[in-house]
Design an enzyme around this catalytic site. Sequence first.
Site: not given
Ligand code: CP
Length: 328
Positions: A77-78, A107, A128, A156
């Site tokens: 999603r993100t 590396k 991320r 998040h």
């Molecule tokens: N909700 C969410 O962060 O989903 P993903 O891990 O798929 O990005």
Amino acid sequence: MAVGDVARRSPAGPGVRPPSPDLEPPLRHVIEAQQFSPDLLERIFERAEGMRRHPGRFAGRLRGRIMAALFYEPSTRTRLSFEAAMLRLGGQTIGTDNAREFSSAAKGETLEDTIRVVAGYADVIVLRHPEEGAAARAAAVSDVPLINAGDGKGQHPTQALLDLYTIQRELGRLDGIRVAMVGDLANGRTVHSLAYLLSRYRGVRMWFVAPPEVAMRPEVKAHLDGLGVPWAETQDLEAVLPEVDVVYQTRIQRERFADPASYPALEGRYVIGPTQMGRLGPRAIVMHPLPRLNEIDPAVDPDPRAAYFRQARNGVQIRMALLDMVLS
Ligand code: CP
């Protein structure tokens, strides 16, 4: 809440909305939920709503701009909603999935060096990373806006923004809502960010429904206490369901457990199925940041109160609004 197993309750009293500064600085890095004032939240939601209603007006807004997506952990999603957001605004994207393996991190390059380099290739970086605090470290050395797309067990913030936007769209308000957060509240970064954002609104109440092994983090509860936001901690989901406007279900995060042997005892502890939906109010909603495993029975999906797929779709408009704001 009329249940006997509340382990702890904060001081009673209305939530306090802190005063907003007269002049908001422009949005640059997006690192944690605490950085968002109520006024800034309103501006983000207004812009997201404008983009939803008039997509054509924004189609070329970020033409010529580049977003780099650096994902050191899996995402559906993100990652894809950020990419879709950038493309819908006329921008372009570069990036790497599985950056641990397919970037020069493999590396031995430090995160800081990677960010210094990528900031020379792109106008905004979406990161991320498995380590809590990685986004703040990266922002400290980035010449371009850096957006935290999840840092380990930390936060998040963009998920929490779309969660709040979803609640506002579904229920028509944020003040006074009653929210149960359920599942892995220690390791789930989305619930940390969401609790911080909810604390900005008047009259909000929160229930933390979790096994003690994965209870809500002390610093989040201390933050709520500091603002006088009422919260309760319980293991009794059935008792909480009739009380709330929102059930925010989460997955037990197996990948975050130091001892994998402790996972089976927690997995499946709280499941939302037809019986639980029967205890929920007729206008209440069920949310989940997804992915789900077995914690929401697919039999619930057709229920109009199941908001989780609408919630995931809202990520595009929120991330469009954020990209537009940090690049304007
Ligand atoms: N909700 C969410 O962060 O989903 P993903 O891990 O798929 O990005």
